[in-house]
Design an enzyme around this catalytic site. Structure first.
Site, mmCIF file in Angstrom:
data_model
loop_
_atom_site.group_PDB
_atom_site.id
_atom_site.type_symbol
_atom_site.label_atom_id
_atom_site.label_comp_id
_atom_site.label_asym_id
_atom_site.label_seq_id
_atom_site.Cartn_x
_atom_site.Cartn_y
_atom_site.Cartn_z
ATOM 1 N N CYS A 90 0.928 -1.156 0.127
ATOM 2 C CA CYS A 90 0.049 -0.168 0.060
ATOM 3 C C CYS A 90 0.725 1.260 0.053
ATOM 4 O O CYS A 90 1.815 1.355 0.944
ATOM 5 C CB CYS A 90 -0.750 0.059 1.372
ATOM 6 S SG CYS A 90 -1.613 -1.558 1.415
ATOM 7 N N CYS A 125 -11.141 0.228 -0.693
ATOM 8 C CA CYS A 125 -10.662 0.234 0.706
ATOM 9 C C CYS A 125 -10.937 1.301 1.409
ATOM 10 O O CYS A 125 -10.411 2.387 0.902
ATOM 11 C CB CYS A 125 -9.101 -0.168 0.426
ATOM 12 S SG CYS A 125 -8.390 -0.148 2.419
ATOM 13 N N ARG A 142 -9.714 -4.836 8.280
ATOM 14 C CA ARG A 142 -8.106 -4.500 8.683
ATOM 15 C C ARG A 142 -7.890 -4.037 9.923
ATOM 16 O O ARG A 142 -8.306 -2.991 10.166
ATOM 17 C CB ARG A 142 -7.617 -4.044 7.394
ATOM 18 C CG ARG A 142 -7.659 -4.470 5.967
ATOM 19 C CD ARG A 142 -6.915 -3.726 5.093
ATOM 20 N NE ARG A 142 -7.500 -4.420 3.611
ATOM 21 C CZ ARG A 142 -6.592 -5.503 2.871
ATOM 22 N NH1 ARG A 142 -5.427 -5.671 3.521
ATOM 23 N NH2 ARG A 142 -7.036 -5.747 1.975
#
Ligand code: SAM
Ligand code: DTB
Ligand code: SF4
Length: 322
Positions: free
Chosen positions: A98, A190, A262
């Protein structure tokens, strides 16, 4: 079990405030049924462009509105530096890479071309690639999709009613519009939030309702605990109760059974046991690597010990669980 997109705030409040043992039982049942195999994905994070951002997010060290929070001048890494870090992350076992840019929005030009090259390079290493860089245009989203970008991170942070207490330089609607653009380009979403911004449990429920109303659900939902940073308006916030984080993770898991939930920022303040409870609540990814963007994350060896102690399998770069 069919996913639902019509959760009400009251239903979500009932979950967030349920007896913890019942909430954990329900979350674990949903998780086991929706995601057989129980793997945890390891994602590594790198700040490509650090500091000097024109937005005023009250939690962030990188905003130009409170420059004393980040004592170093803004800096940007080049393609070679980023791909070297990605290769090292892959060698350490990360499955997703990321990359963050402290921008309000992406502009065309050399920096965007470099971003495209970074995405291509990370994909060529066989890893998933995620970018977080603020707002973008339809054309930019299409170019990133063509480069192979797996996911775009763009957090809603908190519920709509609390949002302008945290950020004033953009609206919740701006955030939602960007998410829609990303999805239209075929990139997975996300998007998640942060606990500890002075929000109420109602604000948390409202955030979760916004996320769980998206159809399909966001593929990835980061749940962060605020990392209070000196020099930011939220630098003196009291620490988040770890059990509140467990409740948020469990509720996200129940609402969005197939999404990757997450356990993101804030783990350095959590005990091993609190992190294990988050995994039990249905978190199935952690940031792996000793830094987040501008703050520390647990060491690799500590995380390997944690996963081993839990008996949890994690995903390898080629996509199979070890
Ligand atoms: N500028 C882009 C943006 O805001 O979308 C990308 C970078 S920004 C640093 C990525 C995300 O990190 C933010 O949306 C926020 O949710 C999270 N974040 C930033 N600072 C944080 C902090 N101190 N504690 C927890 N999460 C934080
Ligand atoms: C997310 O939800 N959390 C990450 C990632 N997505 C980009 C960022 C956390 C930042 C924590 C504070 C810092 O290191 O500056
Ligand atoms: Fe800029 Fe992102 Fe930080 Fe907000 S969170 S100040 S948009 S880098």
């Amino acid at each position: 079990m069919k996913p639902r997109y019509d959760w009400t705030v009251q239903e979500v409040l009932n979950l967030l405030q349920a007896p913890l043992v019942d909430l954990l039982w329900q979350a674990q049942s949903v998780h086991r049924q929706a995601n057989p195999g129980y793997t945890v994905q390891l994602a590594s994070l790198l700040s490509v462009k650090t500091g000097g951002c024109s937005e005023d997010c009250a939690y962030c060290s990188q905003s130009a509105h409170h420059p004393q929070a980040l004592p170093t001048p803004p800096q940007t890494l080049d393609v070679e530096q980023v791909l070297a870090k990605a290769a090292a992350a892959k060698a350490a076992g990360a499955h997703r890479f990321c990359m963050g840019w402290a921008w309000r929005e992406i502009r065309n030009g050399p920096a965007f071309e470099a971003m495209v090259a970074m995405v291509e390079g990370v994909r060529a290493l066989g890893m998933e690639a995620c970018v977080t860089a603020g707002m973008l245009t339809d054309d930019q989203a299409k170019r990133l999709a063509a480069a192979g970008l797996t996911a775009y991170n763009h957090n809603l942070d908190t519920g709509p009613a609390h949002y302008n207490q945290v950020v004033t330089t953009r609206t919740y609607g701006d955030r939602l519009a960007t998410l829609q653009r990303v999805r239209q380009a075929g990139i997975t979403l996300c998007t998640g939030g942060i606990l500890g911004l002075g929000e109420t449990v109602q604000d948390r429920a409202e955030l979760l309702v916004v996320l769980a109303s998206m159809n399909p659900h966001p593929e990835s939902v980061p749940i962060n605990a605020l990392v209070p940073i000196e020099g930011t308006p939220l630098g003196e916030q009291p620490p988040v109760d770890p059990l509140e984080l467990v409740r948020m993770v469990a509720t996200a898991r129940i609402l969005m059974p197939r999404s990757r939930v997450r356990l993101s920022a804030g783990r350095t303040s959590l005990s091993r046991e609190a992190q294990l409870l988050c995994l039990l609540a249905g978190a199935d990814s952690i940031f792996y690597g000793d830094r987040l963007l501008t703050t520390p994350n647990p060491d690799l060896s500590k995380d390997q010990d944690l996963l081993q102690a839990a008996g949890v399998r994690w995903r390898q770069p080629h996509g199979e669980a070890s």
